[in-house]
Design an enzyme around this catalytic site. Structure first.
Site, PDB file in Angstrom:
ATOM      1  N   LYS A 203       0.872  -1.194   0.000  1.00 15.86           N
ATOM      2  CA  LYS A 203       0.000   0.000   0.000  1.00 15.86           C
ATOM      3  C   LYS A 203       0.894   1.225   0.000  1.00 15.86           C
ATOM      4  O   LYS A 203       1.842   1.321   0.787  1.00 15.86           O
ATOM      5  CB  LYS A 203      -0.865  -0.024   1.251  1.00 15.86           C
TER       6      LYS A 203
HETATM    7  C1  R5P Z   1      -2.816   4.550   8.376  1.00 16.95           C
HETATM    8  O1  R5P Z   1      -1.709   4.233   8.645  1.00 16.95           O
HETATM    9  C2  R5P Z   1      -3.852   3.595   8.331  1.00 16.95           C
HETATM   10  O2  R5P Z   1      -3.226   2.373   8.257  1.00 16.95           O
HETATM   11  C3  R5P Z   1      -4.870   3.696   7.210  1.00 16.95           C
HETATM   12  O3  R5P Z   1      -5.315   2.406   6.947  1.00 16.95           O
HETATM   13  C4  R5P Z   1      -4.388   4.273   5.922  1.00 16.95           C
HETATM   14  O4  R5P Z   1      -3.782   5.498   6.098  1.00 16.95           O
HETATM   15  C5  R5P Z   1      -5.528   4.389   4.894  1.00 16.95           C
HETATM   16  O5  R5P Z   1      -6.478   5.249   5.312  1.00 16.95           O
HETATM   17  P1  R5P Z   1      -6.709   6.665   4.617  1.00 16.95           P
HETATM   18  O6  R5P Z   1      -7.353   6.392   3.294  1.00 16.95           O
HETATM   19  O7  R5P Z   1      -7.618   7.383   5.557  1.00 16.95           O
HETATM   20  O8  R5P Z   1      -5.373   7.328   4.447  1.00 16.95           O
END
Ligand code: R5P
Length: 294
Positions: A203
């Site tokens: 990711k």
């Molecule tokens: C952050 O470290 C979290 O793991 C979230 O899962 C990640 O940031 C994704 O969430 P968002 O789309 O709100 O950035």
């Protein structure tokens, strides 16, 4: 003997039809074992090859994030529209109905809060508990260039080793510190390192310039985080750009659960990810869905 009664003698061996051996639909995963592949196939839809992961693990370092104060009220209605839920084991056990059939990506690293140095994480879930919770993958934060870069990389390689014993894939989450440059060069480095060291998918964040080079040189799938809340058309445009430039899906949190209508937004995101819908058409869908419920 009963089970011999009525046996048919005309067996069919189809000797003229070779057994097919199809390629697995997920980038870089062809040589994995059956259990790993099956879990990844529960994340990445076999028809589209893509995934809409709903991320709501933010509480693991920042407590009750806006939109997540009551996960039972705000997130449960979104579950039917997600392919995968990314969350902590605490929320999974306390709030998510075990009858849910969506795949689970379990937050498996943690330690520091927003009051401390965030890169100082450790592995925070035992592999046996991931098995017990039927996790389809474990997620670990990797802080390339951060104060605790090496420790976070070792967290990831240890999870990869533990997960490999049980057939559970590892998702490496490339975390970016406040002072670090978010550009394609940095994300090529971070994502490629994670893949080379064994992560099964990664990711990362979308960048306007050169995102296609990030996906191109990463040998396993990349999904994008949503990041901070943007206006809905912008978030849909970002998701669209990422998919068109090689992303295998989104792992989106705030841009869904902080939207004016989270239920409409996740359906609009699905249209972009799974049906290659344009951002304009996806936003039309978003407004139509809102009007239907008004
Ligand atoms: C952050 O470290 C979290 O793991 C979230 O899962 C990640 O940031 C994704 O969430 P968002 O789309 O709100 O950035």
């Amino acid at each position: 003997m009963a089970d011999l009664d009525g046996n048919q003698e005309n067996k069919q061996f189809y000797t003229d039809i070779p057994q097919t051996t199809g390629a697995f639909h997920i980038k870089g995963s062809n040589s994995l074992d059956w259990g790993m592949k099956n879990r990844l196939a529960r994340i990445f839809n076999p028809d589209s090859g893509k995934t809409v992961m709903l991320a709501f693990d933010h509480g693991y370092f920042q407590g009750p994030t806006t939109g997540l104060e009551r996960v039972d009220i705000t997130i449960l209605p979104l579950i039917p529209y997600a392919d995968t839920l990314m969350l902590t084991r605490g929320i999974l056990r306390s709030v998510i109905p075990p009858s849910s059939t969506q795949s689970i990506v379990l937050r498996a690293s943690g330690g520091p809060s927003i009051l401390k140095e965030l890169s100082n994480e450790d592995i925070a879930v035992d592999i046996e508990d991931s098995v017990r919770l039927n996790a389809s993958a474990m997620a670990v934060q990797v802080f390339i260039g951060g104060d605790y870069e090496q420790q976070s990389v070792i967290n990831m390689t240890q999870l990869v080793d533990m997960g490999t014993r049980y057939g559970i894939p590892t998702l490496a989450v490339t975390a970016v510190g406040k002072d670090m440059v978010r550009d394609a060069k940095y994300f090529r480095l971070a994502t490629r390192m994670c893949a080379e060291l064994g992560a099964h998918y990664i990711k990362t964040y979308y960048v306007e310039d050169g995102f296609d080079t990030v996906t191109s040189c990463c040998p396993v799938p990349i999904v994008i985080a949503g990041g901070k809340k943007r206006p809905e058309p912008e978030a849909l445009q970002m998701a669209y750009n990422a998919i068109q430039q090689g992303a295998a899906g989104v792992d989106m949190g705030r841009n869904i659960f902080q939207a004016e209508s989270p239920t409409a937004m996740i359906q609009a995101v699905r249209a972009v990810v799974h049906a290659n819908e344009t951002p304009d058409k996806a936003f039309d869908l978003y407004t139509t869905l809102i009007n239907q419920t008004a």
